[in-house]
Write an enzyme that holds these catalytic residues in place. Structure first.
Site, mmCIF file in Angstrom:
data_model
loop_
_atom_site.group_PDB
_atom_site.id
_atom_site.type_symbol
_atom_site.label_atom_id
_atom_site.label_comp_id
_atom_site.label_asym_id
_atom_site.label_seq_id
_atom_site.Cartn_x
_atom_site.Cartn_y
_atom_site.Cartn_z
ATOM 1 N N LYS A 80 -0.912 -16.745 6.369
ATOM 2 C CA LYS A 80 -2.215 -15.933 6.866
ATOM 3 C C LYS A 80 -3.294 -16.840 7.721
ATOM 4 O O LYS A 80 -4.030 -16.302 8.491
ATOM 5 C CB LYS A 80 -2.561 -15.216 6.013
ATOM 6 C CG LYS A 80 -1.579 -13.860 5.371
ATOM 7 C CD LYS A 80 -1.749 -12.751 6.367
ATOM 8 C CE LYS A 80 -0.873 -11.748 5.580
ATOM 9 N NZ LYS A 80 -1.386 -10.408 6.372
ATOM 10 N N SER B 71 -4.871 -7.954 -0.373
ATOM 11 C CA SER B 71 -4.327 -8.448 -1.705
ATOM 12 C C SER B 71 -4.659 -9.616 -2.091
ATOM 13 O O SER B 71 -4.466 -9.874 -3.233
ATOM 14 C CB SER B 71 -2.961 -7.570 -1.879
ATOM 15 O OG SER B 71 -2.132 -8.413 -1.390
ATOM 16 N N GLU C 42 11.871 -6.600 3.416
ATOM 17 C CA GLU C 42 10.826 -5.970 2.787
ATOM 18 C C GLU C 42 11.039 -5.732 1.174
ATOM 19 O O GLU C 42 12.376 -5.596 0.897
ATOM 20 C CB GLU C 42 10.158 -4.815 3.459
ATOM 21 C CG GLU C 42 11.190 -3.485 3.772
ATOM 22 C CD GLU C 42 10.490 -2.449 4.510
ATOM 23 O OE1 GLU C 42 9.331 -2.680 4.759
ATOM 24 O OE2 GLU C 42 11.179 -1.910 5.122
ATOM 25 N N GLY D 295 8.916 -0.596 -1.274
ATOM 26 C CA GLY D 295 8.188 -0.301 -0.203
ATOM 27 C C GLY D 295 9.019 -0.582 1.078
ATOM 28 O O GLY D 295 8.497 -1.419 1.988
ATOM 29 N N ASP E 177 8.948 1.194 3.882
ATOM 30 C CA ASP E 177 8.345 1.984 4.881
ATOM 31 C C ASP E 177 8.646 1.360 6.483
ATOM 32 O O ASP E 177 9.022 2.078 7.362
ATOM 33 C CB ASP E 177 6.926 2.074 5.005
ATOM 34 C CG ASP E 177 6.125 0.587 4.909
ATOM 35 O OD1 ASP E 177 5.575 0.230 5.926
ATOM 36 O OD2 ASP E 177 6.282 -0.247 4.141
ATOM 37 N N SER F 247 6.782 -17.369 3.134
ATOM 38 C CA SER F 247 5.346 -16.732 3.651
ATOM 39 C C SER F 247 4.206 -17.357 2.953
ATOM 40 O O SER F 247 3.156 -17.334 3.434
ATOM 41 C CB SER F 247 5.334 -15.243 3.842
ATOM 42 O OG SER F 247 5.767 -14.819 2.664
#
Length: 332
Positions: A63, A88, A214, A218, A220, A318
């Site tokens: 990030k 988060s 994923e 979750g 999606d 990650s």
């Protein structure tokens, strides 16, 4: 489930040229993280696996790349008034650190149940934290309201061209070091890392199959890919808190929809198995979200061993931001 509107102007979508520009912009600030290999892993999956260790990035995750790229492009006026982000944990830490380096005031909206280590690090970088309940309150609405009230620039965790371009530099570095790969597995939450990775992979390794991974709770992203539109779900409950997003972004979704090979899901137990392997065999600490891509690679190979036999496979770790007591409890 409801469909979220897709409103992004296609001209606003980043390109690989933006990723290359981001790589130049962040070069002096971000670490060029190592690419790790393991004979044990190669033997287990019957392929050659290259692991990009973004858990060793500044602030403990990929990030930082997107956050620093985005903040470094702010005008002097926007830097002076400050930024706000919602996260988060990993985006929170990344924005807080980038803001500290660039002398920009930062406010971060974080869930009350965010890992204590992530909250402590965010505060340690000098950011103000505003908490919320992730299951009853809307973090984006809170951040948007505060941005208007305080005149702050909102830095989204994934759905921003500069964020996407910055995240894509991780795979740009990976492919520069390894050369073309046959397959690449990337974690998927809101889609910033995956969409940026797709831009880099298409340019440097156009024949590489790219898979998003994923948490099963979750899914999606998988639902959205199958439906051809952004599908919104309830906030998922999963160990992978960094990927517990209810929907993809209006910019990340079209890039993923048009370029990804497929999206796979993994269970929390598979994430813990991956954490244990990294700790015992490769001697590195990873968080559950950080293991999504590796767990997905294992699942993909198990489902179709002939497809990956002898392949050159890239995997992105990650992040590594996890409370040590929780880490010990999970892998013990």
């Amino acid at each position: 489930m409801t469909a979220a509107p897709i409103s992004a102007d296609p001209l606003d979508l980043p390109t690989v040229d933006d990723v290359r520009a981001a790589a130049t912009r962040i070069r002096e600030a971000a670490h060029r993280t190592p690419v790790l290999t393991s004979r044990l892993v190669d033997a287990e999956v019957g392929a050659q696996v290259f692991v990009k260790a973004e858990n060793l990035q500044r602030s403990g995750s990929f990030k930082f790349r997107g956050a620093f790229n985005t903040l470094s492009r702010l005008s002097d006026a926007h830097r002076a008034t400050g930024v706000i982000a919602f996260s988060s944990g990993n985006h929170a830490q990344a924005v807080a650190l980038a803001a500290s380096i660039l002398h920009v005031p930062a406010t971060i909206v974080m869930p009350t149940d965010a890992p204590a280590s992530k909250m402590a690090a965010t505060r340690g970088y000098g950011a103000e934290i505003v908490t919320y309940d992730r299951y009853t309150e809307d973090r984006e609405a809170i951040a948007t309201r505060l941005s208007h009230e305080r005149g702050l620039t909102l830095v989204p965790p994934y759905d921003h061209p500069d964020v996407i371009a910055g995240q894509g530099t991780a795979v740009l570095e990976l492919l520069e070091e390894t050369g073309p790969l046959d397959a690449l597995f990337v974690c998927l939450g809101g889609g910033g890392l995956l969409s940026g990775s797709l831009l880099s992979a298409q340019a440097l390794a156009p024949d590489c199959a790219v898979y998003g991974v994923e948490p099963r709770a979750g899914d999606d992203g998988l639902q959205s890919l199958r439906a051809g539109r952004i599908v919104r779900i309830d906030p998922p409950r999963t160990l992978a808190d960094g990927a517990a997003t209810p929907y993809l972004g209006t910019r990340t979704f079209p890039i993923i929809r048009d370029r990804v090979t497929d999206i796979v899901t993994v269970s929390d137990d598979e994430l813990v198995d991956a954490m244990r392997m990294f700790a015992t065999r490769m001697k590195i600490i990873t968080e559950p979200t950080g293991c999504l891509a590796f767990a997905g690679m294992r699942a993909g190979v198990a489902a179709d061993p002939d497809r990956f036999a002898g392949a050159r496979i890239g995997v992105i770790i990650s992040g590594g931001n996890v409370d040590l007591d929780r880490f010990a409890a999970l892998i013990g």
